[in-house]
Structures are given as structure tokens and as C-alpha cells.
Design an enzyme around this catalytic site. Structure first.
Site, mmCIF file in Angstrom:
data_model
loop_
_atom_site.group_PDB
_atom_site.id
_atom_site.type_symbol
_atom_site.label_atom_id
_atom_site.label_comp_id
_atom_site.label_asym_id
_atom_site.label_seq_id
_atom_site.Cartn_x
_atom_site.Cartn_y
_atom_site.Cartn_z
ATOM 1 N N TYR A 131 -5.548 8.808 2.887
ATOM 2 C CA TYR A 131 -4.989 7.469 3.182
ATOM 3 C C TYR A 131 -5.983 6.646 3.990
ATOM 4 O O TYR A 131 -6.289 5.492 3.648
ATOM 5 C CB TYR A 131 -3.676 7.643 3.956
ATOM 6 C CG TYR A 131 -3.221 6.409 4.699
ATOM 7 C CD1 TYR A 131 -2.682 5.319 4.022
ATOM 8 C CD2 TYR A 131 -3.332 6.327 6.097
ATOM 9 C CE1 TYR A 131 -2.268 4.187 4.712
ATOM 10 C CE2 TYR A 131 -2.910 5.201 6.787
ATOM 11 C CZ TYR A 131 -2.387 4.126 6.095
ATOM 12 O OH TYR A 131 -1.982 3.012 6.778
ATOM 13 N N ALA A 162 0.851 -1.198 0.000
ATOM 14 C CA ALA A 162 0.000 0.000 0.000
ATOM 15 C C ALA A 162 0.877 1.235 0.000
ATOM 16 O O ALA A 162 2.067 1.170 0.306
ATOM 17 C CB ALA A 162 -0.881 0.019 1.254
HETATM 18 N N1 LIG Z 1 3.624 1.335 9.733
HETATM 19 C C1 LIG Z 1 2.503 1.571 10.432
HETATM 20 O O1 LIG Z 1 2.553 2.198 11.498
HETATM 21 C C2 LIG Z 1 1.189 1.070 9.963
HETATM 22 C C3 LIG Z 1 0.057 1.246 10.777
HETATM 23 C C4 LIG Z 1 -1.192 0.826 10.311
HETATM 24 C C5 LIG Z 1 -1.292 0.181 9.103
HETATM 25 N N2 LIG Z 1 -0.198 0.016 8.339
HETATM 26 C C6 LIG Z 1 -0.332 -0.677 7.063
HETATM 27 O O2 LIG Z 1 0.560 -1.794 7.078
HETATM 28 C C7 LIG Z 1 1.052 -2.033 5.757
HETATM 29 C C8 LIG Z 1 2.568 -2.047 5.789
HETATM 30 O O3 LIG Z 1 3.053 -0.789 6.244
HETATM 31 P P1 LIG Z 1 4.613 -0.512 6.351
HETATM 32 O O4 LIG Z 1 4.811 0.531 7.372
HETATM 33 O O5 LIG Z 1 5.335 -1.793 6.460
HETATM 34 O O6 LIG Z 1 4.888 0.158 4.935
HETATM 35 P P2 LIG Z 1 6.094 -0.064 3.917
HETATM 36 O O7 LIG Z 1 6.032 1.050 2.938
HETATM 37 O O8 LIG Z 1 7.363 -0.300 4.662
HETATM 38 O O9 LIG Z 1 5.688 -1.418 3.206
HETATM 39 C C9 LIG Z 1 4.798 -1.484 2.113
HETATM 40 C C10 LIG Z 1 5.420 -2.404 1.081
HETATM 41 O O10 LIG Z 1 4.524 -2.519 -0.029
HETATM 42 C C11 LIG Z 1 5.258 -2.403 -1.213
HETATM 43 N N3 LIG Z 1 4.337 -1.906 -2.244
HETATM 44 C C12 LIG Z 1 3.709 -0.704 -2.263
HETATM 45 N N4 LIG Z 1 2.936 -0.609 -3.353
HETATM 46 C C13 LIG Z 1 3.069 -1.798 -4.026
HETATM 47 C C14 LIG Z 1 2.522 -2.297 -5.226
HETATM 48 N N5 LIG Z 1 1.693 -1.567 -5.988
HETATM 49 N N6 LIG Z 1 2.866 -3.547 -5.621
HETATM 50 C C15 LIG Z 1 3.711 -4.299 -4.878
HETATM 51 N N7 LIG Z 1 4.271 -3.862 -3.737
HETATM 52 C C16 LIG Z 1 3.948 -2.619 -3.323
HETATM 53 C C17 LIG Z 1 6.401 -1.456 -0.907
HETATM 54 O O11 LIG Z 1 7.519 -1.607 -1.772
HETATM 55 C C18 LIG Z 1 6.729 -1.862 0.529
HETATM 56 O O12 LIG Z 1 7.706 -2.894 0.559
HETATM 57 C C19 LIG Z 1 0.455 -0.943 4.887
HETATM 58 O O13 LIG Z 1 -0.695 -1.458 4.253
HETATM 59 C C20 LIG Z 1 0.075 0.141 5.872
HETATM 60 O O14 LIG Z 1 -0.975 0.926 5.393
HETATM 61 C C21 LIG Z 1 1.050 0.425 8.740
HETATM 62 O O1 LIG Z 2 8.424 14.849 11.655
HETATM 63 C C1 LIG Z 2 7.441 14.486 12.303
HETATM 64 C C2 LIG Z 2 6.795 13.251 12.059
HETATM 65 C C3 LIG Z 2 5.671 12.931 12.812
HETATM 66 N N1 LIG Z 2 5.215 13.766 13.756
HETATM 67 C C4 LIG Z 2 4.009 13.415 14.518
HETATM 68 O O2 LIG Z 2 4.197 12.140 15.081
HETATM 69 C C5 LIG Z 2 2.970 11.395 15.103
HETATM 70 C C6 LIG Z 2 3.181 10.073 14.413
HETATM 71 O O3 LIG Z 2 3.444 10.322 13.035
HETATM 72 P P1 LIG Z 2 4.003 9.183 12.049
HETATM 73 O O4 LIG Z 2 5.149 8.482 12.688
HETATM 74 O O5 LIG Z 2 4.214 9.827 10.710
HETATM 75 O O6 LIG Z 2 2.810 8.129 12.006
HETATM 76 P P2 LIG Z 2 1.293 8.336 11.543
HETATM 77 O O7 LIG Z 2 1.092 9.581 10.776
HETATM 78 O O8 LIG Z 2 0.443 8.139 12.767
HETATM 79 O O9 LIG Z 2 1.097 7.144 10.507
HETATM 80 C C7 LIG Z 2 1.591 5.819 10.772
HETATM 81 O O10 LIG Z 2 0.684 5.194 11.618
HETATM 82 C C8 LIG Z 2 -0.631 5.077 11.060
HETATM 83 C C9 LIG Z 2 -1.490 4.564 12.165
HETATM 84 O O11 LIG Z 2 -1.643 5.628 13.111
HETATM 85 C C10 LIG Z 2 -0.527 4.171 9.832
HETATM 86 O O12 LIG Z 2 -1.793 3.901 9.301
HETATM 87 C C11 LIG Z 2 0.384 4.836 8.816
HETATM 88 O O13 LIG Z 2 0.530 3.979 7.671
HETATM 89 C C12 LIG Z 2 1.720 5.065 9.442
HETATM 90 O O14 LIG Z 2 2.545 5.806 8.542
HETATM 91 C C13 LIG Z 2 1.945 12.286 14.408
HETATM 92 O O15 LIG Z 2 1.235 12.968 15.393
HETATM 93 C C14 LIG Z 2 2.779 13.300 13.639
HETATM 94 O O16 LIG Z 2 2.167 14.558 13.524
HETATM 95 C C15 LIG Z 2 5.845 14.991 14.012
HETATM 96 O O17 LIG Z 2 5.419 15.769 14.867
HETATM 97 N N2 LIG Z 2 6.937 15.309 13.282
#
Ligand SMILES: NC(=O)c1ccc[n+]([C@@H]2O[C@H](COP(=O)([O-])OP(=O)(O)OC[C@H]3O[C@@H](n4cnc5c(N)ncnc54)[C@H](O)[C@@H]3O)[C@@H](O)[C@H]2O)c1
Ligand SMILES: O=c1ccn([C@@H]2O[C@H](COP(=O)(O)OP(=O)(O)O[C@H]3O[C@H](CO)[C@@H](O)[C@H](O)[C@H]3O)[C@@H](O)[C@H]2O)c(=O)[nH]1
Length: 331
Positions: free
Chosen positions: A140, A74
Site C-alpha cells: 500500500y 484508493a
Molecule cells: N484513513 C486514514 O487514516 C488515511 C491516512 C493516510 C492516507 N489516507 C488516504 O486517504 C484516502 C481516503 O482514505 P479513507 O480512509 O477515507 O478511505 P475510504 O475507503 O473510506 O475512502 C476511499 C473512497 O474511495 C472510493 N474508491 C475506491 N476505489 C475507487 C475507484 N476505483 N473508483 C472510484 N472510487 C473508488 C471508495 O468507495 C471510498 O468511498 C485514501 O487515498 C487513503 O489512502 C487515509
Molecule cells: O485490530 C487491530 C487493528 C489495528 N491494530 C494496530 O493499530 C495501529 C493502527 O492500525 P490501523 O487503524 O489499521 O491504521 P494503519 O494500519 O496505521 O493505517 C491507516 O493509517 C495509515 C497511515 O498510518 C493510512 O495510510 C491507511 O490508509 C489507514 O488505513 C497499527 O499499529 C495496528 O497494528 C491492532 O493492533 N489491532
């Protein structure tokens, strides 16, 4: 079980892929490497491809004999989704539609989906359980909510067992400091703070201190990737072809941006300068999990509750590989 892991080279997807393999499952990653890293995937377990390519996905699933899909691929940056919603709607909604079509073609009828707490968005009641109103406040989050509904509709019409996993904020690195968070450009709070501690950045820009929270900064629930991976193992084993489930994955503890900053200073022993700037469009004020359902129904036992312990694992990774996977490849 034979599991296809879309986005399996990414931060959370690769942690789950490695856990699946460690537990003896036959798992492969399908990733276009737009964000992920080959070095995060065990040798021979990566298929390079885009989820938009329905035929390629169906072929891989048939050849592999996949029985289930974990769908991580994603566009994930909340802030970017406000400025480039086209990419998020295309990759997340059209991409998942392509995947669901490929699963029908390959007759794969079990799925886990990486949803997010961001779908609760502007809901002011924390902690939130799975029945809390979903009020997404970024493009998103709206794409993730739309995909939740798309999966439910496909399941109803065509037959599909699914578990929607709403993660809170993924964080930390594995115990050996070998695999951690590395996005380019990095937008996530903890890695940015640790990059300042490493001297790679001057300061952290703090996005808004006028939120309706005790210290005015946004509150999130930072859940360790090991605990996320454990939840995925429990969920995949519990997902049958008729399952229709949803679980939050979070610790139940909220941390403000200022509290995370303090934890990073304490763990690193470094001063990390902050500069307060405007709110980042799309950010929700406070997102904290009620994870009771995951614990009682699936027996989830998270190991990381203390933000400092989680930051310690991330700090070990950042010190060992200051430029992330670029450094890891060199070794
Ligand atoms: N990181 C978080 O805090 C968080 C929180 C809630 C939900 N999520 C969800 O968990 C999932 C993983 O997040 P993450 O932080 O590991 O992100 P990430 O960007 O590290 O991993 C996403 C992976 O998907 C691959 N990808 C993206 N588009 C693609 C496509 N069209 N075809 C094939 N591969 C593709 C990217 O290359 C990457 O390896 C996402 O769906 C994200 O929305 C993440
Ligand atoms: O330079 C920065 C970066 C982040 N933040 C704050 O830190 C918090 C966390 O931000 P970030 O680490 O970017 O995470 P999120 O925006 O909460 O998003 C992450 O966590 C989400 C769940 O909350 C997932 O769905 C998303 O994919 C993932 O990127 C937020 O309040 C931001 O405003 C700052 O103040 N300064």
C-alpha cells in the site's frame, strides 16, 4: 472553486466534500461506492463511477467545469495490501494514471493527493518532517509513494499544480455525531475498540507488543477528520497551476496501541478486552508527524490534540449509529 472529489463518499473524502460545500465551493464526489456510502454525501452531489474509467471522469469534469481535483479514491488497508497487492497496484497506480489522463483531457491543472505517513514506513526517526526519508514497508505505502512520483512527473512534463498531503491516522467523527468512520470489514483501531465497547465484538486482537517502542506496541499520530478537512481547504486555496508542494497532516503527538486502548476504555467507561497476537505484516513501528510546515506556511490550526477528545467524537457516532451508515439510511 469547482472541485471534483474522487473517493468523496469515503471517510476522509466525504468529510472534505462536506467542508467544501459548507464553505460555498461547488464540489461533487466521484466514487464507485466500493467502500464509501451514498449517505455520507449530500443529496445530488454524488456521481457513481470508477476512476479506471478515464472517459467517464473526463466527461464529468468537463460538464462540471472542474478547476481542481481532490484525489482520495484508493485501496487503503495496509494489511490487505500484503495479501492482495494486485488490487492496490491496480486501484492506486493504474487508477491514478487514468485520473491524470482524464485531467489532461479536461484541462484540469490543480490537484491535491491523499498520500500517507506510511510512505515514511521503516524510518526510525520520529517525529518526521516532509524531508524525512521515505522507506515504505507495505505494498500500500509503495503504491502511494509511486503515485507521488507519477504526479511529480506529470506536472513536470505536462503542467500541473499539485499538493501532496501525507496524512497520519485519520480518526474521529463530526461534532454532531452524524458522520464517522465505517469500513466493512472494519480494520481500523479506534472503531474496532469502540465496537468491542458496544458489545459487537469480544475483544481487540493487538497486533504485536514486541516493537521497538516504549510499551512494545505500534505508535501512530491520530489526526481528527475536522482538522484534516481544514488542511484541505487551506491547501486547495494555495494550490496554483504551478504549485509543487508536500505537507504532513498530523498532530505531532504519537499514541501507542495500548494508549489508544486506555483512552477508549476511559471515554466509554467499559472494559475492552485485548488479546496480543502476532505482528500484522506491513505495519510500521512508529509514525508521528512534525506538522510545523503546514502550520507556518498555510496557517493550519488543528483543534484536536488530545486522543480522548477525538475518541469522544467517534464514540458519539458509534453510539448513535452502531451499524454505521446502514443505521443512518434507515432514519
Ligand atoms: N484513513 C486514514 O487514516 C488515511 C491516512 C493516510 C492516507 N489516507 C488516504 O486517504 C484516502 C481516503 O482514505 P479513507 O480512509 O477515507 O478511505 P475510504 O475507503 O473510506 O475512502 C476511499 C473512497 O474511495 C472510493 N474508491 C475506491 N476505489 C475507487 C475507484 N476505483 N473508483 C472510484 N472510487 C473508488 C471508495 O468507495 C471510498 O468511498 C485514501 O487515498 C487513503 O489512502 C487515509
Ligand atoms: O485490530 C487491530 C487493528 C489495528 N491494530 C494496530 O493499530 C495501529 C493502527 O492500525 P490501523 O487503524 O489499521 O491504521 P494503519 O494500519 O496505521 O493505517 C491507516 O493509517 C495509515 C497511515 O498510518 C493510512 O495510510 C491507511 O490508509 C489507514 O488505513 C497499527 O499499529 C495496528 O497494528 C491492532 O493492533 N489491532
Amino acid at each position: 472553486m469547482k472541485v471534483l472529489v474522487t473517493g468523496g463518499a469515503g471517510y476522509v473524502g466525504s468529510a472534505c466534500l462536506r467542508k467544501l460545500l459548507a464553505e460555498g465551493h461547488d464540489a461533487i464526489a466521484f466514487d464507485n461506492l466500493s467502500e464509501g456510502y451514498e449517505a455520507a454525501v449530500p443529496a445530488g452531489k454524488l456521481v457513481k463511477g470508477d476512476i479506471a474509467d478515464t472517459a467517464a471522469l473526463a466527461k464529468v469534469m468537463k460538464e462540471h467545469g472542474s478547476e481542481a481535483v481532490m484525489h482520495f479514491a484508493a485501496a487503503t488497508y495496509v494489511g490487505e495490501s500484503v495479501t492482495n497487492p494486485d488490487h492496490h497496484y491496480n486501484n492506486n497506480i493504474a487508477g491514478t494514471l487514468s485520473l491524470l489522463r482524464a485531467m489532461r483531457e479536461a484541462k484540469v491543472n490543480r490537484m491535491l493527493f491523499s498520500s500517507t505517513c506510511a510512505t515514511y514506513g521503516d524510518n526510525p526517526v520520529v517525529p518526521m518532517n516532509e524531508t524525512a526519508a521515505q522507506i515504505p514497508c507495505s505494498p500500500y505505502a509503495r503504491t502511494k509513494l509511486a503515485v507521488e512520483w507519477m504526479i511529480r512527473d506529470f506536472a513536470h512534463a505536462y503542467g500541473l499544480g499539485f499538493t501532496l498531503l501525507r496524512y497520519f491516522n485519520a480518526s474521529g467523527a463530526d461534532r454532531d455525531g452524524e458522520f464517522g468512520e465505517a469500513h466493512d470489514p472494519e480494520t481500523h483501531l479506534i472503531p474496532l475498540l469502540l465496537q468491542v465497547a458496544l458489545g459487537q465484538r469480544d475483544k481487540l486482537m493487538l497486533y504485536g507488543d514486541d516493537y521497538p517502542t516504549p510499551d512494545g506496541t505500534c505508535i501512530r499520530d491520530y489526526v481528527h477528520t475536522d482538522d484534516l478537512a481544514q488542511a484541505h481547504m487551506l491547501a486547495i486555496m494555495a494550490t496554483t497551476p504551478t504549485t509543487a508542494e508536500v505537507f504532513n497532516i498530523g498532530t505531532g503527538n504519537g499514541q501507542s496501541v495500548k494508549e489508544v486502548h486506555r483512552a477508549c476504555e476511559e471515554v466509554t467507561g467499559k472494559k475492552i478486552p485485548l488479546q496480543v497476537t502476532a505482528r500484522r505484516p506491513g505495519d510500521a513501528p512508529a509514525l508521528v508527524a512534525d506538522p510545523t510546515k503546514l502550520k507556518t506556511q498555510l496557517g493550519w490550526k488543528p483543534e484536536f490534540y488530545d486522543i480522548k477528545r477525538t475518541v469522544e467524537t467517534a464514540w458519539a457516532w458509534h453510539q448513535k449509529y452502531p451499524r454505521g451508515y446502514a443505521d443512518k439510511v434507515k432514519r
